[in-house]
Design a protein around this motif. Structure first.
Motif, mmCIF file in Angstrom:
data_model
loop_
_atom_site.group_PDB
_atom_site.id
_atom_site.type_symbol
_atom_site.label_atom_id
_atom_site.label_comp_id
_atom_site.label_asym_id
_atom_site.label_seq_id
_atom_site.Cartn_x
_atom_site.Cartn_y
_atom_site.Cartn_z
ATOM 1 N N ASP A 82 1.027 -1.451 -0.134
ATOM 2 C CA ASP A 82 0.156 0.077 0.575
ATOM 3 C C ASP A 82 1.076 1.262 -0.195
ATOM 4 O O ASP A 82 1.766 1.219 0.641
ATOM 5 N N GLY A 83 0.589 2.015 -1.384
ATOM 6 C CA GLY A 83 1.858 3.348 -1.333
ATOM 7 C C GLY A 83 2.825 2.778 -2.062
ATOM 8 O O GLY A 83 4.116 3.864 -1.987
ATOM 9 N N ARG A 84 3.191 1.909 -2.839
ATOM 10 C CA ARG A 84 3.783 1.204 -3.527
ATOM 11 C C ARG A 84 4.165 2.069 -4.137
ATOM 12 O O ARG A 84 5.656 2.409 -5.257
ATOM 13 N N ASP A 85 2.971 3.328 -5.516
ATOM 14 C CA ASP A 85 3.243 3.535 -6.217
ATOM 15 C C ASP A 85 4.250 5.633 -6.180
ATOM 16 O O ASP A 85 4.887 5.366 -6.698
ATOM 17 N N PRO A 104 3.122 -8.177 -3.614
ATOM 18 C CA PRO A 104 2.223 -8.282 -4.931
ATOM 19 C C PRO A 104 3.204 -6.609 -5.531
ATOM 20 O O PRO A 104 3.114 -5.496 -4.657
ATOM 21 N N LEU A 105 2.912 -6.684 -6.334
ATOM 22 C CA LEU A 105 3.169 -5.224 -6.755
ATOM 23 C C LEU A 105 2.709 -3.878 -6.013
ATOM 24 O O LEU A 105 3.342 -3.024 -6.108
ATOM 25 N N THR A 109 -5.505 -1.512 -8.365
ATOM 26 C CA THR A 109 -5.531 -1.301 -9.198
ATOM 27 C C THR A 109 -5.594 0.091 -10.099
ATOM 28 O O THR A 109 -5.030 0.762 -11.068
ATOM 29 N N ALA A 110 -5.564 1.276 -8.803
ATOM 30 C CA ALA A 110 -5.572 2.580 -9.293
ATOM 31 C C ALA A 110 -3.984 2.541 -8.605
ATOM 32 O O ALA A 110 -3.351 3.743 -9.163
ATOM 33 N N GLN A 111 -3.619 2.318 -7.765
ATOM 34 C CA GLN A 111 -1.769 2.296 -7.973
ATOM 35 C C GLN A 111 -1.011 1.645 -9.426
ATOM 36 O O GLN A 111 -0.261 2.248 -9.602
ATOM 37 N N ALA A 310 2.025 -10.222 -13.712
ATOM 38 C CA ALA A 310 2.028 -9.394 -12.267
ATOM 39 C C ALA A 310 0.927 -8.509 -11.710
ATOM 40 O O ALA A 310 -0.027 -8.381 -10.867
ATOM 41 N N ALA A 311 0.694 -7.648 -13.114
ATOM 42 C CA ALA A 311 -0.733 -6.601 -13.458
ATOM 43 C C ALA A 311 -1.859 -8.005 -13.344
ATOM 44 O O ALA A 311 -2.969 -7.409 -12.880
ATOM 45 N N ARG A 312 -2.637 -9.039 -13.961
ATOM 46 C CA ARG A 312 -2.813 -10.232 -13.762
ATOM 47 C C ARG A 312 -3.264 -10.131 -12.408
ATOM 48 O O ARG A 312 -4.190 -10.336 -11.605
ATOM 49 N N THR A 313 -2.146 -10.369 -11.591
ATOM 50 C CA THR A 313 -2.990 -11.177 -10.850
ATOM 51 C C THR A 313 -3.631 -9.680 -9.795
ATOM 52 O O THR A 313 -3.824 -9.556 -8.753
ATOM 53 N N VAL A 314 -2.870 -8.643 -9.811
ATOM 54 C CA VAL A 314 -3.343 -6.954 -8.701
ATOM 55 C C VAL A 314 -4.558 -6.753 -9.270
ATOM 56 O O VAL A 314 -5.624 -6.710 -7.808
ATOM 57 N N ARG A 315 -4.649 -7.570 -10.789
ATOM 58 C CA ARG A 315 -6.126 -7.089 -10.497
ATOM 59 C C ARG A 315 -7.620 -7.824 -9.744
ATOM 60 O O ARG A 315 -8.749 -7.979 -10.042
#
Length: 342
Positions: A82-85, A104-105, A109-111, A310-315
């Motif tokens: 959380d806050g990784r972006d 996770p990345l 999805t917003a980040q 990784a993106a599919r996992t986050v979504r």
């Protein structure tokens, strides 16, 4: 040759990344992959942490930038998801482009969208830590799927159990149980069976006699893959025992794998039960150092990097959270309905 910068000295940074890198550096011929200069670690919180001998600890990224050449440095981002972006943006603005990000990345999805924008804007070469994908056990499962020796893959079941009371009560970096172990298993399921849609999800609280942490007890999700297979992943962070088990059901056999549960014993197990035979294998599977070695080699070779899996996992994880949140909300009364004032 690359210098190493580890950002974040929590469990991932001090318990996994730094000691693993220390072993790799000692076992790799000097001047071939890792620079001989000391590793650098950054965390603004002056908390006690045991670091490998010679590691330079600094309080800010700006001081690390003065110590390092950003183009010749691999940054291990070990801050909470959380806050990784925001962390990745700070690194990018300082010129760091080679990023190895702990899973996770990110937490939603917003980040993720912001990180994808930063990746394009600054030309980031970004890799998400996913050692289960290069695990020897996962490799053998992929071989069984690819060869079709046991028929078609019909179902995947993953069970992950471990007690995580102390860390969950002490920190807030992982918002839910979906953010702790689920991403590793979900990446493997997508790698084995292909793209999928979410069909169900659930979570529960972590409870002790003295405290409660909402949504950090258990997490379960179900998927249906485009190829027809199904997946169920269940993670229990309140269990009294440790287990990382994956079961792949084929039309002609059932394959059960056990991943190593900690760095204390780097062996995996695989059991196959067919209609007329059974077999069991036990083999070394210390996947994290291999993942790091491969990542550094790809940085050195100028290889291409992608974050699609990784993106599919986050979504999918974010979709599971939203489904759970929706079920927690009170159902609104239909227009014109009268409340019972009882």
């Amino acid at each position: 040759m690359y210098r190493t910068l580890v950002v974040g000295l929590g469990r991932a940074g001090t318990g996994l990344h730094l000691p693993t890198l220390d072993r790799l550096r000692k076992g790799t011929r000097a001047g071939t992959l890792f620079a001989g200069a000391p590793m650098v670690a950054v965390d603004p919180v002056p908390a006690p942490a045991t670091l490998p001998p010679g590691t330079v600890r600094l309080p800010t990224l700006e001081l690390a930038r003065a110590e390092l050449d950003p183009q010749r440095t691999v940054v291990h981002v070990c801050t909470p998801p959380d806050g990784r972006d925001a962390v990745i943006e700070r690194l990018a603005r300082l010129g760091f482009v080679n990023l190895l990000v702990e899973k996770p990345l990110t937490a939603d999805t917003a980040q993720l969208t912001r990180i994808e924008d930063l990746r394009r804007q600054y030309g980031l070469r970004l890799v998400v830590v996913a050692q289960w994908l290069v695990s020897s056990l996962t490799g053998r499962l992929k071989d069984h799927v690819a060869t079709g020796e046991f028929g078609a893959l019909r179902a995947i079941r993953v069970v992950q159990r471990k007690p995580r009371f102390s860390r969950s009560l002490a920190t807030s970096g992982h918002p839910t149980a979906f953010d702790v172990e689920i991403p590793h298993a979900l990446g493997v399921a997508l790698d084995l069976a292909g793209p999928a849609r979410l069909t169900d999800a659930a979570w529960s609280d972590l409870r002790t006699d003295v405290a409660v942490r909402p949504r950090l007890g258990t997490a379960t999700l179900r998927l249906t893959h485009e190829g027809g297979a199904s997946t169920r992943i269940a993670s229990d962070l309140t269990a009294p025992v440790r287990e990382r088990r994956i079961t792949c059901e084929f039309t002609e056999a059932t394959v059960v794998g056990h991943y190593p549960i900690s760095q204390d014993d780097g062996f995996a197990q695989l059991a196959v039960e067919g209609r007329e035979f059974t077999k069991r294998e036990v083999f070394p599977d210390d996947a994290l150092p291999e993942f790091f070695r491969h990542a550094y080699q790809r940085f050195a070779d100028g290889g291409e990097f992608g974050i699609d899996l990784a993106a599919r996992t986050v979504r999918l994880v974010d979709e599971a959270k939203q489904l759970c949140l929706l079920r927690e909300r009170p159902t609104p009364l239909p227009a014109g309905a009268v409340r019972d004032a009882g």
